[in-house]
Design an enzyme around this catalytic site. Structure first.
Site, PDB file in Angstrom:
ATOM      1  N   ASP A  13      -2.198   1.278   8.030  1.00  0.00           N
ATOM      2  CA  ASP A  13      -2.863   0.043   7.593  1.00  0.00           C
ATOM      3  C   ASP A  13      -2.331  -1.183   8.319  1.00  0.00           C
ATOM      4  O   ASP A  13      -3.087  -1.967   8.881  1.00  0.00           O
ATOM      5  CB  ASP A  13      -2.643  -0.189   6.085  1.00  0.00           C
ATOM      6  CG  ASP A  13      -3.410   0.807   5.227  1.00  0.00           C
ATOM      7  OD1 ASP A  13      -4.381   1.397   5.754  1.00  0.00           O
ATOM      8  OD2 ASP A  13      -3.038   0.981   4.061  1.00  0.00           O
ATOM      9  N   ARG A  93       7.154  -6.749  -5.297  1.00  0.00           N
ATOM     10  CA  ARG A  93       6.156  -7.506  -4.528  1.00  0.00           C
ATOM     11  C   ARG A  93       6.417  -9.008  -4.462  1.00  0.00           C
ATOM     12  O   ARG A  93       6.325  -9.596  -3.392  1.00  0.00           O
ATOM     13  CB  ARG A  93       4.738  -7.243  -5.051  1.00  0.00           C
ATOM     14  CG  ARG A  93       4.239  -5.824  -4.842  1.00  0.00           C
ATOM     15  CD  ARG A  93       4.514  -5.292  -3.483  1.00  0.00           C
ATOM     16  NE  ARG A  93       3.868  -4.008  -3.252  1.00  0.00           N
ATOM     17  CZ  ARG A  93       4.250  -3.148  -2.319  1.00  0.00           C
ATOM     18  NH1 ARG A  93       5.273  -3.440  -1.532  1.00  0.00           N
ATOM     19  NH2 ARG A  93       3.627  -2.011  -2.147  1.00  0.00           N
ATOM     20  N   ASP A 122      -1.618  -4.885  -5.334  1.00  0.00           N
ATOM     21  CA  ASP A 122      -0.677  -5.637  -4.518  1.00  0.00           C
ATOM     22  C   ASP A 122      -1.271  -6.890  -3.885  1.00  0.00           C
ATOM     23  O   ASP A 122      -0.573  -7.874  -3.673  1.00  0.00           O
ATOM     24  CB  ASP A 122      -0.060  -4.724  -3.450  1.00  0.00           C
ATOM     25  CG  ASP A 122       0.880  -3.710  -4.084  1.00  0.00           C
ATOM     26  OD1 ASP A 122       1.404  -4.004  -5.179  1.00  0.00           O
ATOM     27  OD2 ASP A 122       1.092  -2.634  -3.500  1.00  0.00           O
ATOM     28  N   SER A 170       0.444   8.890  -0.603  1.00  0.00           N
ATOM     29  CA  SER A 170       0.765   7.501  -0.308  1.00  0.00           C
ATOM     30  C   SER A 170       1.934   7.131  -1.218  1.00  0.00           C
ATOM     31  O   SER A 170       1.822   7.186  -2.439  1.00  0.00           O
ATOM     32  CB  SER A 170      -0.460   6.632  -0.607  1.00  0.00           C
ATOM     33  OG  SER A 170      -0.040   5.312  -0.834  1.00  0.00           O
TER      34      SER A 170
HETATM   35  N1  ARG Z   1       0.209   1.567  -9.248  1.00  0.00           N
HETATM   36  C1  ARG Z   1       1.493   1.018  -8.961  1.00  0.00           C
HETATM   37  C2  ARG Z   1       1.468  -0.477  -9.028  1.00  0.00           C
HETATM   38  O1  ARG Z   1       0.444  -1.078  -8.920  1.00  0.00           O
HETATM   39  C3  ARG Z   1       2.127   1.538  -7.700  1.00  0.00           C
HETATM   40  C4  ARG Z   1       1.352   1.513  -6.447  1.00  0.00           C
HETATM   41  C5  ARG Z   1       2.182   2.099  -5.371  1.00  0.00           C
HETATM   42  N2  ARG Z   1       1.555   2.234  -4.125  1.00  0.00           N
HETATM   43  C6  ARG Z   1       1.488   3.386  -3.455  1.00  0.00           C
HETATM   44  N3  ARG Z   1       0.992   3.371  -2.247  1.00  0.00           N
HETATM   45  N4  ARG Z   1       1.886   4.514  -3.954  1.00  0.00           N
HETATM   46  O2  ARG Z   1       2.495  -1.087  -9.211  1.00  0.00           O
END
Ligand code: ARG
Length: 394
Positions: A13, A93, A122, A170
């Site tokens: 990405d 984040r 995110d 991922s």
């Molecule tokens: N769903 C979780 C969040 O929004 C984690 C997302 C993690 N990303 C990943 N590519 N596994 O905090």
């Protein structure tokens, strides 16, 4: 040419983002990676890929101590858990965004870019921090161009970006936890295969003997494990090791994303589960009933704010102040017994304990039982009146 700082992981990405920012936005790209405790190779990869893709200026920012002290520890004090998820990605984040903003200011950039798609959480978390702390432009190339994974791959091939070798899941990993998404996990009816896990042992491979771990807290945060004083980062790392060995900390939930989409999420958060459990145990000993009830309300509001990326909302600071005041007395020691994927608190002690063995004992007379009669008599007054009314009606 205007400069843009891109939050860069070295994956598909964000690699695609570099080229898009040059080609479609006509910008000079500087890359940056913030270390919040991801594995070594994830810190080294972006530096290497930035070099290989065209000698881009690259920054690596070590934010581990700050992550542990200023984000993870407040989350422990708040027992911050969203729908069963101890918020590992969500907590990191805002810190990553803050560090990228600092790089952008240092570099005199006019914009910040990130590789988030338009489906996840995110994008909200990054942009909430960036927009509340700067006037810089925010560019999200993948979202802007509404690219699918296949389109990204085609574009990557066309500009010589190496494609990922059959990567299954991922994964987003930091000090506070590991989030695993994608592949077979996208079907919520399918059990996560063992190869999705790295930090936690499957129950049948955990030690036969139980282990009791002693965690010492001061002012609501852990300061020592098994009597060894440790720095915040070390505490979290140690807790991850110990709990992971006993198969604690696997979380498998249906999660409600910010935009309303449900997603199946799998996490490994052994340290978070252990430390929050121990912290709750100590709160039970040191806080009053009304404080505990209120702490529960604060806790869910806090978790929601963090999940929703609203770290910079003044409410978060207001809550921190209330929490910190309450947590002054959450000092003491908790023993937790770990065995075969389970944990149980087996001991709690504190100089601020509100428990009185004396008063609770059957032998003691400090509480004169006779004085209770009046208090008990009218205790359920409204219920008694209600029942009387009902009896009359029939
Ligand atoms: N769903 C979780 C969040 O929004 C984690 C997302 C993690 N990303 C990943 N590519 N596994 O905090």
């Amino acid at each position: 040419m205007d400069k843009v700082v891109l939050a860069f992981s070295g994956g598909l990405d964000t690699s695609v983002c570099i080229k898009l920012l040059e080609e479609k936005y006509d910008m000079e790209v500087i890359t940056a990676c913030v270390d919040v405790g991801q594995p070594r190779h994830e810190i080294e990869r972006p530096a290497r890929v930035a070099r290989e893709l065209g000698n881009y200026r690259h920054h690596t920012i070590d934010a581990r101590e700050e992550f542990a002290s200023d984000y993870i520890f407040p989350a422990i004090k708040a027992n911050a858990v969203y729908e069963g998820y101890p918020l590992s990605t969500a907590l990191a984040r805002p810190l990553i965004a803050k560090k990228i903003v600092e790089v952008a200011e240092e570099e005199g950039a006019s914009a910040i870019a990130h590789g988030c798609t338009g489906k996840g959480n995110d994008q909200f978390r990054f942009e909430a921090v960036i927009r509340s702390t700067t006037d810089l432009d925010v560019i999200a190339p993948i979202r802007d161009l509404n690219l699918t994974r296949t389109e990204e791959m085609e574009y990557a091939r066309s500009c010589g970006i190496p494609l990922p070798s059959d990567k299954l899941y991922s994964i987003d990993e930091n000090l506070w936890g590991r989030a695993i998404e994608g592949d077979v996990l996208e079907d919520p009816a399918v059990e996560p295969p063992e190869d999705a896990f790295e930090w936690t042992k499957p129950v049948d491979e955990t030690p036969e003997e139980p282990e009791t771990v002693e965690i010492q807290f001061s002012g609501g945060v852990p300061v020592a494990i098994n009597r060894e004083e440790l720095k915040p980062v070390e505490i979290v790392e140690r807790a991850n090791e110990i709990a992971g060995t006993h198969g604690i900390g696997r979380v498998d939930i249906m999660e409600d994303r910010i935009i309303g989409m449900k997603s199946r999420e799998v996490y490994e958060t052994p340290g978070a589960c252990l430390l929050i459990e121990a912290h709750r145990g100590l709160e039970q000993l040191t806080l009053t009933r009304s404080e505990l009830r209120f702490a529960e309300i604060i806790s869910s509001t806090y978790a929601e704010l963090v999940y929703n990326g609203l770290w910079h909302d003044p409410l978060r600071e207001d809550l921190d102040m209330a929490i910190n005041h309450m947590q002054r007395r959450v000092t003491g020691t908790v023993k937790v017994k770990l065995h075969r994927g389970n944990m149980r608190i087996t001991g709690r002690s504190s100089p601020y304990s509100l428990y009185s063995e004396e008063i609770v004992s059957f032998e003691d007379k400090t509480l004169d039982q006779r004085e209770m009669a009046g208090m008990v008599k009218n205790y359920a007054l409204q219920a008694a009146i209600y029942r009387k009314v009902c009896r009359k009606e029939n």
